[in-house]
Design a protein around this motif. Structure first.
Motif, PDB file in Angstrom:
ATOM      1  N   UNK A 139     -20.247 -18.186  19.479  1.00 43.81           N
ATOM      2  CA  UNK A 139     -21.699 -17.669  19.060  1.00 43.81           C
ATOM      3  C   UNK A 139     -21.842 -17.531  17.479  1.00 43.81           C
ATOM      4  N   UNK A 140     -22.834 -17.951  16.859  1.00 47.08           N
ATOM      5  CA  UNK A 140     -22.978 -17.704  15.321  1.00 47.08           C
ATOM      6  C   UNK A 140     -23.978 -16.583  15.163  1.00 47.08           C
ATOM      7  N   UNK A 141     -23.488 -15.572  14.277  1.00 49.71           N
ATOM      8  CA  UNK A 141     -24.289 -14.443  13.840  1.00 49.71           C
ATOM      9  C   UNK A 141     -24.435 -14.896  12.519  1.00 49.71           C
ATOM     10  N   UNK A 148     -24.675 -17.232   3.386  1.00 54.09           N
ATOM     11  CA  UNK A 148     -24.608 -18.038   2.193  1.00 54.09           C
ATOM     12  C   UNK A 148     -24.419 -19.306   2.642  1.00 54.09           C
ATOM     13  N   UNK A 149     -24.624 -19.519   4.153  1.00 57.86           N
ATOM     14  CA  UNK A 149     -24.841 -21.229   4.669  1.00 57.86           C
ATOM     15  C   UNK A 149     -23.402 -21.334   4.931  1.00 57.86           C
ATOM     16  N   UNK A 150     -22.486 -20.205   4.958  1.00 61.26           N
ATOM     17  CA  UNK A 150     -21.185 -20.941   5.214  1.00 61.26           C
ATOM     18  C   UNK A 150     -20.596 -19.805   6.461  1.00 61.26           C
ATOM     19  N   UNK A 151     -19.828 -20.553   7.308  1.00 61.97           N
ATOM     20  CA  UNK A 151     -19.561 -19.958   8.598  1.00 61.97           C
ATOM     21  C   UNK A 151     -17.966 -19.050   8.317  1.00 61.97           C
ATOM     22  N   UNK A 152     -17.717 -18.186   8.864  1.00 64.30           N
ATOM     23  CA  UNK A 152     -16.268 -17.433   8.709  1.00 64.30           C
ATOM     24  C   UNK A 152     -15.959 -17.092  10.271  1.00 64.30           C
ATOM     25  N   UNK A 153     -14.823 -17.382  10.787  1.00 63.69           N
ATOM     26  CA  UNK A 153     -14.570 -17.273  12.196  1.00 63.69           C
ATOM     27  C   UNK A 153     -13.692 -16.038  12.348  1.00 63.69           C
ATOM     28  N   UNK A 164     -29.287 -23.097   7.855  1.00 64.91           N
ATOM     29  CA  UNK A 164     -28.849 -24.344   6.980  1.00 64.91           C
ATOM     30  C   UNK A 164     -27.816 -23.837   5.980  1.00 64.91           C
ATOM     31  N   UNK A 165     -26.990 -24.819   5.442  1.00 65.60           N
ATOM     32  CA  UNK A 165     -25.891 -24.696   4.808  1.00 65.60           C
ATOM     33  C   UNK A 165     -25.331 -26.086   4.204  1.00 65.60           C
ATOM     34  N   UNK A 166     -24.326 -25.927   3.522  1.00 66.80           N
ATOM     35  CA  UNK A 166     -23.748 -27.164   3.070  1.00 66.80           C
ATOM     36  C   UNK A 166     -22.929 -27.859   4.116  1.00 66.80           C
ATOM     37  N   UNK A 167     -22.350 -27.239   4.907  1.00 68.42           N
ATOM     38  CA  UNK A 167     -21.867 -28.022   5.834  1.00 68.42           C
ATOM     39  C   UNK A 167     -22.903 -28.659   6.948  1.00 68.42           C
TER      40      UNK A 167
END
Ligand code: PHB
Length: 398
Positions: free
Chosen positions: A206-208, A87-92, A255-258
Motif C-alpha cells: 500500500x502507498x499512503x 515530495x514524490x519519494x516513497x519511504x518504506x 507523481x515523482x522522480x521515480x
C-alpha cells in the motif's frame, strides 16, 4: 390488534450482525453461552458493502485460532510494510524488521462472509432482515430486544445482557439517555473519493501519499481488482467524475522522480466516503454494552475501524465468559474503561495519520512545510518508523 410477541429466552442478545456482532456470537458459542443476533440488513447487502481491507495480526489470530476460518491466510495477502510517499519519494516502513509483525490485506466483507458461514455451520441463531428493532428494560435484570422477523412475526428476546454492535448510527447507543453518555467528536474538512478498478497492482504494498494536491491511498484487493482513494471535498458528486479525470487526479498525487505510474483499468465503483472521529463514553448502560462502530468511529487512514471493533469484542467476550463461568462481574464492570484505553490510542493514531497525510485546501505554506517536516521526522528516525509500525500492525497489549 397486534398479536402478543413471541418470547424467546437467551443469555446474550446482540443487535448487529456485522463483523463485531458475529465475532462475539461465535466466541460466546465456543464457550457454550447461548446468544441470538438480530440484523436489519440482509446477508447479501452486508456482503456487498465495501469497507476497508487491513487486518492487524491480532485480528487475524482471532479469526483463525477461534475456528472461524483460515481463509484470511489462504486467500488474503500478508503485508510486511507500507510506503509513505511525500515530495514524490516513497519511504518504506518495514513492519517486520521494525516490530516483527505484519498485517493482512483481506476485505471486511470477506470477514463477514467467513463469520456468517461459521455461525451457519455451528447452528448459530442469526436473524437477518429484521425490522422495527428496539431495546428496552436495559437497566433491569432482563433487558430485551424486540423486533419483527423476516416472516413478519413480532419477537421479544429476553436476555441477561444486550450488546449493541449496530454500527455508527447505532440505535442501541441512542437508547442510552443523553444525560448518561458523552459524545466526543471531530469532523474533518475533507472526505475520500474511493474507487474499485479492474487493473493489475500498481505497487507490491500500500502507498499512503501526501502531495500538494492532497492525499491518495493506493490499496489493493487481489491480482485483478484494486482499491484506491483520494482526498476530496465531502460534497463532491462522485458520479460526475469521468474515469480519465479520476485517474489523472490519482496519478498527480503520486507523481515523482521515480516515475511511479498507476496501472489504469475500468472503474466499476466510485463513491464519496465521509468520516469523522467519534467516541461515546461510557460504553455501557446498565446491562447494555456497546462494541465497535456503535461506540466509536475512526477515519480510515489508520485502517483501525474493524480491528478496534474486534478488540472490543475480545474484551467483552472475556468479561461475559468470566461472568458465566465464575459469577464475577469484575471484568464486565471494567469493560468500558479497558476497551476505551485502546480506542483512544487508535483515535490518536488515526487522527495523526489523517492530519499528517492530508492537505487542507486553505493550508498556508507554513502548514504544508511543517507537515513535510513531520513526515520526514517519522521516516528518518528508527523510533518514528517503529511507532508507526507498532500502531499500524496493532498494539499487542491494551
Ligand atoms: C482499503 O484497502 O480499503 C484500505 C486500506 C487501508 C486503509 C483504508 C482502506 O487505511
Amino acid at each position: 390488534m397486534d398479536a402478543a410477541p413471541h418470547i424467546v429466552r437467551t443469555r446474550v442478545g446482540i443487535v448487529g450482525g456485522g463483523p463485531a456482532g458475529l465475532m462475539l456470537s461465535h466466541l460466546l458459542a465456543t464457550s457454550g453461552i447461548d446468544n441470538v443476533v438480530v440484523e436489519k440488513r440482509s446477508h447479501e447487502a452486508i456482503e456487498n458493502t465495501h469497507r476497508a481491507g487491513i487486518l492487524e495480526h491480532g485480528s487475524v489470530r482471532m479469526l483463525t485460532e477461534s475456528g472461524v476460518s483460515n481463509r484470511v491466510i489462504t486467500d488474503g495477502d500478508k503485508h510486511d510494510g507500507i510506503d509513505l510517499r511525500f515530495g514524490g519519494v516513497s519511504h518504506r516502513i518495514d513492519f517486520d524488521a521494525l516490530v516483527g509483525e505484519s498485517v493482512w490485506l483481506y476485505p471486511q466483507n470477506q470477514v463477514f462472509v467467513d463469520l456468517a458461514a461459521a455461525r451457519r455451520r455451528d447452528d448459530g441463531d442469526v436473524r437477518f432482515s429484521v425490522t422495527d428493532t428496539e431495546v428496552l428494560d436495559l437497566t433491569t435484570d432482563t433487558p430485551k430486544i424486540r423486533f419483527t422477523d423476516v416472516q413478519g412475526r413480532r419477537v421479544e428476546l429476553h436476555c441477561d445482557f444486550v450488546v449493541g454492535a449496530d454500527g455508527s448510527s447505532s440505535m442501541c447507543r441512542r437508547a442510552i439517555p443523553a444525560t448518561l453518555r458523552q459524545g466526543h467528536f471531530i469532523e474533518y474538512p475533507f472526505a475520500w473519493f474511493g474507487i474499485l478498478t479492474e487493473a493489475p497492482r500498481s505497487a507490491p504494498e500500500l502507498i499512503y501519499a501526501n502531495s500538494p494536491h492532497g492525499f491518495a491511498l493506493i490499496s489493493q484487493r487481489n491480482e485483478t481488482v484494486q482499491r484506491m482513494y483520494f482526498q476530496a471535498d465531502p460534497n463532491e458528486d462522485a458520479a460526475a467524475w469521468s474515469e480519465e479525470r479520476i485517474w489523472d487526479e490519482l496519478q498527480r498525487r503520486v507523481d515523482g522522480p521515480d516515475g511511479l505510474e498507476l496501472k489504469r483499468g475500468p472503474i466499476f465503483e466510485q463513491m464519496i466516503l465521509k468520516f469523522r472521529s467519534y467516541v461515546c463514553e461510557p460504553l455501557r448502560h446498565g446491562n447494555l454494552f456497546l462494541a465497535g462502530d456503535a461506540g466509536h468511529t475512526v477515519p480510515p487512514t489508520g485502517a483501525k475501524g474493524l480491528n478496534l471493533a474486534l478488540a472490543d469484542v475480545r474484551v467483552l467476550f472475556e468479561a461475559l465468559d468470566s461472568f458465566y463461568s465464575t459469577g464475577s462481574s469484575t471484568l464486565l464492570d471494567g469493560y468500558s474503561e479497558t476497551a476505551l484505553k485502546r480506542v483512544w490510542k487508535a483515535q490518536n493514531f488515526s487522527y495523526w495519520m489523517t492530519s499528517m497525510l492530508h492537505t487542507r485546501s486553505e493550508a498556508s505554506s507554513f502548514e504544508r512545510k511543517r507537515a513535510l517536516g513531520e513526515l520526514d521526522s517519522v521516516v528518518s528516525s528508527t523510533y518514528g518508523r517503529a511507532y508507526l509500525a507498532e500502531a499500524y500492525t496493532g498494539w499487542s497489549h491494551g
